[in-house]
Design an enzyme around this catalytic site. Structure first.
Site, PDB file in Angstrom:
ATOM      1  NE  ARG A  70      -3.518   0.325   2.415  1.00  0.00           N
ATOM      2  CZ  ARG A  70      -4.495  -0.621   3.815  1.00  0.00           C
ATOM      3  NH1 ARG A  70      -3.822  -0.296   4.595  1.00  0.00           N
ATOM      4  NH2 ARG A  70      -4.572  -1.467   4.010  1.00  0.00           N
ATOM      5  NE  ARG A 139      -1.909   2.196   9.545  1.00  0.00           N
ATOM      6  CZ  ARG A 139      -3.106   1.149   9.618  1.00  0.00           C
ATOM      7  NH1 ARG A 139      -3.783   1.164   8.395  1.00  0.00           N
ATOM      8  NH2 ARG A 139      -3.035   0.279  10.501  1.00  0.00           N
ATOM      9  CE  LYS A 202      -5.494   0.009  11.969  1.00  0.00           C
ATOM     10  NZ  LYS A 202      -6.943  -0.917  10.218  1.00  0.00           N
ATOM     11  CE  LYS A 204      -7.532   2.977   9.495  1.00  0.00           C
ATOM     12  NZ  LYS A 204      -8.558   2.402   9.403  1.00  0.00           N
ATOM     13  CB  CYS A 423     -14.130  -3.290   2.125  1.00  0.00           C
ATOM     14  SG  CYS A 423     -15.201  -5.009   2.356  1.00  0.00           S
ATOM     15  CB  CYS A 429      -9.525  -9.037   2.921  1.00  0.00           C
ATOM     16  SG  CYS A 429      -9.154  -8.715   4.392  1.00  0.00           S
ATOM     17  CB  CYS A 468     -15.217  -8.936   8.487  1.00  0.00           C
ATOM     18  SG  CYS A 468     -13.693  -7.947   8.550  1.00  0.00           S
ATOM     19  CB  CYS A 472     -12.023  -1.605   5.165  1.00  0.00           C
ATOM     20  SG  CYS A 472     -10.849  -2.591   6.384  1.00  0.00           S
TER      21      CYS A 472
HETATM   22 FE1  SRM Z   1      -9.320  -1.306   5.699  1.00  0.00          FE
HETATM   23  C1  SRM Z   1      -7.932  -4.724   7.804  1.00  0.00           C
HETATM   24  C2  SRM Z   1      -8.498  -3.228   3.144  1.00  0.00           C
HETATM   25  C3  SRM Z   1      -9.392   0.893   4.673  1.00  0.00           C
HETATM   26  C4  SRM Z   1     -10.817  -0.868   9.451  1.00  0.00           C
HETATM   27  N1  SRM Z   1      -8.149  -3.136   6.055  1.00  0.00           N
HETATM   28  C5  SRM Z   1      -7.802  -4.697   7.148  1.00  0.00           C
HETATM   29  C6  SRM Z   1      -6.759  -5.212   6.193  1.00  0.00           C
HETATM   30  C7  SRM Z   1      -5.453  -5.013   5.903  1.00  0.00           C
HETATM   31  C8  SRM Z   1      -6.838  -6.537   6.930  1.00  0.00           C
HETATM   32  C9  SRM Z   1      -5.912  -7.663   7.728  1.00  0.00           C
HETATM   33  O1  SRM Z   1      -5.702  -6.693   8.739  1.00  0.00           O
HETATM   34  O2  SRM Z   1      -5.277  -8.423   7.339  1.00  0.00           O
HETATM   35  C10 SRM Z   1      -7.450  -5.443   4.913  1.00  0.00           C
HETATM   36  C11 SRM Z   1      -6.508  -5.663   3.187  1.00  0.00           C
HETATM   37  C12 SRM Z   1      -7.191  -5.881   2.290  1.00  0.00           C
HETATM   38  C13 SRM Z   1      -6.629  -6.210   0.964  1.00  0.00           C
HETATM   39  O3  SRM Z   1      -6.607  -7.709   0.622  1.00  0.00           O
HETATM   40  O4  SRM Z   1      -6.364  -5.178   1.017  1.00  0.00           O
HETATM   41  C14 SRM Z   1      -8.236  -3.862   4.713  1.00  0.00           C
HETATM   42  N2  SRM Z   1      -8.968  -1.032   4.681  1.00  0.00           N
HETATM   43  C15 SRM Z   1      -8.868  -1.696   3.480  1.00  0.00           C
HETATM   44  C16 SRM Z   1      -8.867  -1.282   2.384  1.00  0.00           C
HETATM   45  C17 SRM Z   1      -7.610  -1.877   1.174  1.00  0.00           C
HETATM   46  C18 SRM Z   1     -10.204  -1.453   1.774  1.00  0.00           C
HETATM   47  C19 SRM Z   1     -10.747  -1.433   0.275  1.00  0.00           C
HETATM   48  O5  SRM Z   1     -11.779  -1.494  -0.438  1.00  0.00           O
HETATM   49  O6  SRM Z   1     -10.241   0.136   0.153  1.00  0.00           O
HETATM   50  C20 SRM Z   1      -8.835   0.189   2.707  1.00  0.00           C
HETATM   51  C21 SRM Z   1      -7.457   0.533   3.240  1.00  0.00           C
HETATM   52  C22 SRM Z   1      -6.859   2.327   3.166  1.00  0.00           C
HETATM   53  C23 SRM Z   1      -5.880   2.786   2.757  1.00  0.00           C
HETATM   54  O7  SRM Z   1      -5.357   3.154   1.417  1.00  0.00           O
HETATM   55  O8  SRM Z   1      -5.149   2.826   4.566  1.00  0.00           O
HETATM   56  C24 SRM Z   1      -8.874   0.169   3.965  1.00  0.00           C
HETATM   57  N3  SRM Z   1      -9.901  -0.361   7.427  1.00  0.00           N
HETATM   58  C25 SRM Z   1     -10.218   0.397   6.578  1.00  0.00           C
HETATM   59  C26 SRM Z   1     -11.351   1.899   6.771  1.00  0.00           C
HETATM   60  C27 SRM Z   1     -11.532   2.874   6.047  1.00  0.00           C
HETATM   61  C28 SRM Z   1     -11.235   3.510   6.303  1.00  0.00           C
HETATM   62  O9  SRM Z   1      -9.751   4.468   7.414  1.00  0.00           O
HETATM   63  O10 SRM Z   1     -11.640   5.446   6.026  1.00  0.00           O
HETATM   64  C29 SRM Z   1     -11.525   1.448   8.209  1.00  0.00           C
HETATM   65  C30 SRM Z   1     -12.740   1.933   8.814  1.00  0.00           C
HETATM   66  C31 SRM Z   1     -12.139   3.130   9.676  1.00  0.00           C
HETATM   67  C32 SRM Z   1     -10.877   2.157  10.727  1.00  0.00           C
HETATM   68  O11 SRM Z   1      -9.996   2.692  10.564  1.00  0.00           O
HETATM   69  O12 SRM Z   1     -11.919   2.200  12.708  1.00  0.00           O
HETATM   70  C33 SRM Z   1     -10.259   0.579   8.244  1.00  0.00           C
HETATM   71  N4  SRM Z   1      -8.765  -2.496   8.385  1.00  0.00           N
HETATM   72  C34 SRM Z   1     -10.154  -1.431   8.945  1.00  0.00           C
HETATM   73  C35 SRM Z   1     -10.531  -3.059  10.776  1.00  0.00           C
HETATM   74  C36 SRM Z   1     -10.602  -2.393  12.294  1.00  0.00           C
HETATM   75  C37 SRM Z   1     -10.220  -1.116  12.982  1.00  0.00           C
HETATM   76  C38 SRM Z   1     -10.557  -1.423  14.068  1.00  0.00           C
HETATM   77  O13 SRM Z   1     -10.536  -0.132  14.764  1.00  0.00           O
HETATM   78  O14 SRM Z   1     -11.412  -2.193  14.725  1.00  0.00           O
HETATM   79  C39 SRM Z   1      -8.472  -3.402  10.116  1.00  0.00           C
HETATM   80  C40 SRM Z   1      -8.723  -4.993  11.391  1.00  0.00           C
HETATM   81  C41 SRM Z   1      -7.271  -4.667  11.864  1.00  0.00           C
HETATM   82  O15 SRM Z   1      -6.907  -3.576  12.169  1.00  0.00           O
HETATM   83  O16 SRM Z   1      -7.420  -5.392  13.123  1.00  0.00           O
HETATM   84  C42 SRM Z   1      -8.855  -4.030   8.497  1.00  0.00           C
HETATM   85 FE1  SF4 Z   2     -11.013  -7.272   4.906  1.00  0.00          FE
HETATM   86 FE2  SF4 Z   2     -13.094  -7.197   6.638  1.00  0.00          FE
HETATM   87 FE3  SF4 Z   2     -11.441  -5.089   5.783  1.00  0.00          FE
HETATM   88 FE4  SF4 Z   2     -13.494  -6.070   3.973  1.00  0.00          FE
HETATM   89  S1  SF4 Z   2     -13.856  -4.705   5.867  1.00  0.00           S
HETATM   90  S2  SF4 Z   2     -11.337  -5.417   3.541  1.00  0.00           S
HETATM   91  S3  SF4 Z   2     -13.130  -8.335   4.828  1.00  0.00           S
HETATM   92  S4  SF4 Z   2     -10.649  -6.539   6.910  1.00  0.00           S
END
Ligand code: SRM
Ligand code: SF4
Length: 559
Positions: A70, A139, A202, A204, A423, A429, A468, A472
């Site tokens: 990324r 981030r 993390k 943001k 997402c 993922c 899930c 995201c």
């Molecule tokens: Fe996310 C984890 C993809 C934006 C909340 N996110 C992941 C992981 C890395 C899975 C992992 O931990 O193994 C995913 C990788 C999937 C893949 O195969 O690419 C993933 N997140 C993404 C992306 C690519 C979704 C998308 O379809 O665009 C986004 C990348 C953003 C970036 O460029 O940095 C992405 N993730 C978000 C957002 C939206 C935002 O930030 O505006 C959220 C919700 C906001 C937040 O953070 O609360 C988000 N991602 C999570 C979480 C839950 C965090 C939490 O506080 O509970 C996880 C799981 C974790 O961190 O344990 C996670």
């Molecule tokens: Fe993966 Fe869940 Fe984030 Fe979708 S919402 S990219 S399934 S961690």
């Protein structure tokens, strides 16, 4: 007791761990679990192809390991030369094109271990980076994606770059590992802001410019609302404690909207961000990662107590928050004129995935476009892209390329399609419980058929899919949201507003597609018949009493 992850950070010598040795090990396509956790700080995740996981297990092969990378791209802005370089990286090393993320940057999937270093080096050679794109640090800083519409927009974007640089980890490990930087010998290394254990989780930051809330500013740990008076940026309202992630069946985890706590002039912005991070660094939960985000720290201590600590460390009180109004958290498609006589074209990209198919040749099209376009290119937090800074005389040429490559969906698509975000989920993922990006193209025609039947095909409705509950796609801010539970099964949440200021509510749990479509059909019928002029779907569901009043009152302002 600190979690295992905290110990890994402590032992890592500022994010080095055993990554170098793991990368050099030819026996496996993987690195160790502990090093994978550290790798995130460098902007990469080890994954495996879940489509073939069972088959490989049957064949007694190790999983098909590959890495997701990324980029860190504050404000999502890049030059055309950078676009071409990123495209080349996708062609040379990645398995599924370029993927625009919901935080305005690119991901590359499917990079095998021996290509990881050349990939990261190539991103750096393109004058970008991957440092801190993931990990327990600040981030990618996101910013309203039409920043040159006025002088103030340009200034706000410049602040997002400054924040991103200021809050970047200072370890030399990144240069050593990926860029053949010199190894530190004998010199003491310091992380002035983060310290050796970085943050508990993390962090943001997002910067919005009203009336557009395209970054979903209240979903950020630190949301900044630009206040523009008489065309000038005079400062920012600060909102703290937003976050989406939750776990099914665990009420101690929840999505939360950020609270507005006050206003700072631009010259106090870096100190504010740094101090919010420092309080979270010191007060955040380092035993239970599930409860480690800033939102839980704030709820545990109380917002007023957190704010008092912040002001005490800053040495001054925040000014009262200034008035603001958001009207939309989607993107404005098509051409928009900017302040210096230049034009900006927003294109819709389904689920942010750019590759060439029979219907759309996104990679070839954007390659052609980048080789003639003289302005820049921007990504949005709704996974779309903007061809920015186009001279009026060039518009026709750009339109022709866009149409020839089938990139003009924004002119043709239904309103719900234009407002859909999904997402990544399967197959990359590791946390996905259900499909999301791959389900969207199957679901949309079915929803469109229902909407068409009720005369709603041109009515914009925010649709968000997540595989899930981590959220995201920021699904808790969708007027309609599906959150994966198991293959083919989702929770249906309804009733967010149209501007990212109200969370939705759980409506039906663990349902399949047939039940989902039936539930929505009934609601669309009522909406079509009973809605007030201009009333959005989410607002209607509340007014009509189909949903209860939201439990969380959004946008509490703490004096
Ligand atoms: Fe996310 C984890 C993809 C934006 C909340 N996110 C992941 C992981 C890395 C899975 C992992 O931990 O193994 C995913 C990788 C999937 C893949 O195969 O690419 C993933 N997140 C993404 C992306 C690519 C979704 C998308 O379809 O665009 C986004 C990348 C953003 C970036 O460029 O940095 C992405 N993730 C978000 C957002 C939206 C935002 O930030 O505006 C959220 C919700 C906001 C937040 O953070 O609360 C988000 N991602 C999570 C979480 C839950 C965090 C939490 O506080 O509970 C996880 C799981 C974790 O961190 O344990 C996670
Ligand atoms: Fe993966 Fe869940 Fe984030 Fe979708 S919402 S990219 S399934 S961690």
């Amino acid at each position: 007791m600190p979690s295992h992850f905290e110990q890994i950070k402590i032992d890592s010598r500022f994010l080095r761990g055993g990554i170098a040795a793991g990368l050099a090990d030819p026996v496996t396509g993987a690195i160790s679990e502990d090093d994978n956790k550290l790798l995130k700080f460098h902007g990469s995740y080890q994954q495996d192809d879940r489509d073939i996981r069972d088959e490989r297990r049957r064949q007694k092969l190790e999983p098909a390991y590959a890495f997701m990378v990324r980029a860190r791209l504050p404000g999502g802005v890049m030059t055309t030369a950078q676009w071409l370089a990123f495209d080349r990286i996708a062609t040379d090393y990645a398995s599924s094109g370029l993927r625009i993320t919901t935080r305005q940057t690119f991901q590359w999937h499917g990079i095998i271990k021996r290509d990881l270093k050349p990939t990261i080096a190539a991103i750096n050679a393109a004058l970008a980076s991957t440092i801190a794109a993931c990990g327990d640090v600040n981030r990618n800083v996101v910013c309203n994606s039409n920043p040159v519409e006025s002088q103030a927009h340009e200034e706000a974007y410049a602040w997002s770059v400054r924040l991103s640089e200021h809050l970047k980890p200072k370890t030399r490990a990144y240069h050593e590992l990926w860029l053949d930087g010199e190894k530190l010998v004998g010199e003491e290394e310091v992380e002035p802001l983060y310290g050796p254990t970085y943050l508990p989780r993390k962090f943001k930051i997002g910067l919005a410019i009203p009336p557009l809330n395209d970054v979903d500013v209240f979903a950020q740990d630190l949301g900044l609302i630009a206040i523009i008076e008489h065309g000038r940026l005079v400062g920012f309202n600060a909102a703290i404690g937003g976050g989406m992630g939750a776990s099914h069946g665990d009420p101690s985890t929840y999505p939360r909207l950020a609270d507005v706590i006050g206003f700072v002039p631009p010259e106090q912005l870096l100190a504010l961000a740094e101090t919010v991070i420092a309080v979270q660094r010191d007060w955040g939960d380092r035993e239970e990662r599930k409860h480690a985000r800033l939102k839980y720290t704030i709820d545990r201590h109380g917002l007023a107590v957190f704010k008092a600590e912040l002001e005490q460390r800053l040495g001054y009180a925040l000014q009262p928050a200034r008035a603001f109004r958001f009207d939309h958290n989607g993107d404005r498609y098509g051409w928009v004129e900017g302040h210096a006589g230049y034009w900006h074209l927003t294109l819709q990209v389904e689920a942010g995935r750019l590759f060439d198919t029979a219907a759309h040749t996104w990679l070839s099209g954007m390659r052609e476009l980048a080789s003639v376009h003289t302005g820049d290119i921007r990504l949005t937090c709704n996974q779309n892209l903007i061809i920015a800074n186009v001279a009026a005389a060039e518009r026709e040429r750009i339109d022709t390329i866009v149409a020839r490559h089938g990139m003009d969906g924004y002119r043709k698509h239904s309103a719900i399609r234009q407002h859909a975000v999904a997402c990544v989920a399967l197959p990359t993922c590791g946390l996905a419980m259900a499909e999301s990006e791959r389900y969207l193209p199957q679901l949309l025609p079915k929803l469109e058929a229902l909407l068409d039947r009720h005369g709603l095909i041109d009515t914009p409705i925010l649709l968000r899919l997540s595989g899930c509950p981590n959220g995201c796609s920021r699904p808790y801010l969708g007027e309609i949201a599906l959150i994966g539970r198991a293959p083919g099964r989702y929770d249906l949440r309804l009733g967010a507003d149209f501007s990212g200021q109200r969370l939705n509510q759980l409506h039906r749990e663990n349902i399949d597609e047939a039940v989902l479509l039936e539930a929505l059909e009934q609601l669309f019928a009522r909406y079509a018949g009973e809605r007030a002029v201009g009333e959005h779907f989410g607002d209607f569901l509340l007014r009509a009493g189909i949903l209860g009043r939201p439990r969380q009152i959004p946008l509490k302002v703490v004096a």
